[in-house]
Design a protein around this motif. Structure first.
Motif, PDB file in Angstrom:
ATOM      1  N   LEU A  52       0.852  -1.180   0.000  1.00  0.00           N
ATOM      2  CA  LEU A  52       0.000   0.000   0.000  1.00  0.00           C
ATOM      3  C   LEU A  52       0.889   1.232   0.000  1.00  0.00           C
ATOM      4  O   LEU A  52       1.840   1.315   0.781  1.00  0.00           O
ATOM      5  CB  LEU A  52      -0.899   0.015   1.239  1.00  0.00           C
ATOM      6  N   ARG A  54       0.776   5.325   0.472  1.00  0.00           N
ATOM      7  CA  ARG A  54      -0.088   6.408   0.962  1.00  0.00           C
ATOM      8  C   ARG A  54       0.687   7.723   0.969  1.00  0.00           C
ATOM      9  O   ARG A  54       1.911   7.747   0.933  1.00  0.00           O
ATOM     10  CB  ARG A  54      -0.564   6.091   2.378  1.00  0.00           C
ATOM     11  N   ALA A  55      -0.075   8.798   1.096  1.00  0.00           N
ATOM     12  CA  ALA A  55       0.531  10.126   1.198  1.00  0.00           C
ATOM     13  C   ALA A  55       1.479  10.174   2.394  1.00  0.00           C
ATOM     14  O   ALA A  55       1.278   9.445   3.370  1.00  0.00           O
ATOM     15  CB  ALA A  55      -0.558  11.185   1.360  1.00  0.00           C
ATOM     16  N   ASP A  57       3.316  10.953   5.851  1.00  0.00           N
ATOM     17  CA  ASP A  57       2.851  11.323   7.191  1.00  0.00           C
ATOM     18  C   ASP A  57       3.534  12.617   7.604  1.00  0.00           C
ATOM     19  O   ASP A  57       4.754  12.734   7.519  1.00  0.00           O
ATOM     20  CB  ASP A  57       3.219  10.238   8.217  1.00  0.00           C
ATOM     21  N   PRO A  63       6.397   8.974   0.289  1.00  0.00           N
ATOM     22  CA  PRO A  63       5.145   8.259   0.561  1.00  0.00           C
ATOM     23  C   PRO A  63       5.382   7.160   1.595  1.00  0.00           C
ATOM     24  O   PRO A  63       6.484   6.634   1.715  1.00  0.00           O
ATOM     25  CB  PRO A  63       4.774   7.655  -0.784  1.00  0.00           C
ATOM     26  N   SER A  66       3.463   0.313   3.008  1.00  0.00           N
ATOM     27  CA  SER A  66       3.252  -0.736   4.006  1.00  0.00           C
ATOM     28  C   SER A  66       2.747  -1.999   3.321  1.00  0.00           C
ATOM     29  O   SER A  66       2.265  -1.967   2.180  1.00  0.00           O
ATOM     30  CB  SER A  66       2.257  -0.274   5.071  1.00  0.00           C
ATOM     31  N   PRO A  69      -3.200  -5.094   1.424  1.00  0.00           N
ATOM     32  CA  PRO A  69      -4.089  -4.656   2.489  1.00  0.00           C
ATOM     33  C   PRO A  69      -4.412  -5.794   3.449  1.00  0.00           C
ATOM     34  O   PRO A  69      -4.291  -6.960   3.086  1.00  0.00           O
ATOM     35  CB  PRO A  69      -5.346  -4.230   1.739  1.00  0.00           C
TER      36      PRO A  69
END
Length: 117
Positions: A52, A54-55, A57, A63, A66, A69
């Motif tokens: 995954l 993601r934007a 943190d 990015p 991880s 899902p």
């Protein structure tokens, strides 16, 4: 004509195992019977192999990546078919013949033509 994606949501199977040979044959038969409207499609590796993205943190520039899902569900995204049809009704009619319908769910969506690459 419009292009639709049929997303298969089923329990994950290792199609290379002999006990799934009949099920695999059903997909081959489906693909042969609908070769005139199919524009592609593939089974996906198991969700355990997915990543995954993601934007970032907070202040991080990179990015966040991880494993995943992870969801406690029996049905996961296991594959897709691209279907070129006149309309949603025709796409649903063809999607209803995908073998996954017998033991899972097939989600049909039209591709947004202005965002294609």
């Amino acid at each position: 004509m419009a292009t639709f994606i049929a997303l298969t949501h089923t329990e994950e199977h290792d199609w290379s195992q002999p006990e799934y040979e009949d099920g695999l044959r059903e997909y081959v038969d489906f693909e042969e019977a609908h070769a005139d409207v199919l524009r592609g499609g593939h089974a996906l590796y198991p969700t355990a192999s997915a990543k995954l993205v993601r934007a970032p943190d907070g202040d991080g520039e990179q990015p966040v990546v991880s494993d995943g899902p992870f969801a406690e569900t029996k049905e996961v995204l296991t594959g897709f078919f691209l279907i070129e049809c006149a309309d949603m009704d025709e796409a649903v009619e063809i999607a209803a013949k995908i073998p996954a319908v017998q033991y899972g769910t097939v989600e049909v969506r039209q591709l947004h033509s202005s965002l294609g690459v």
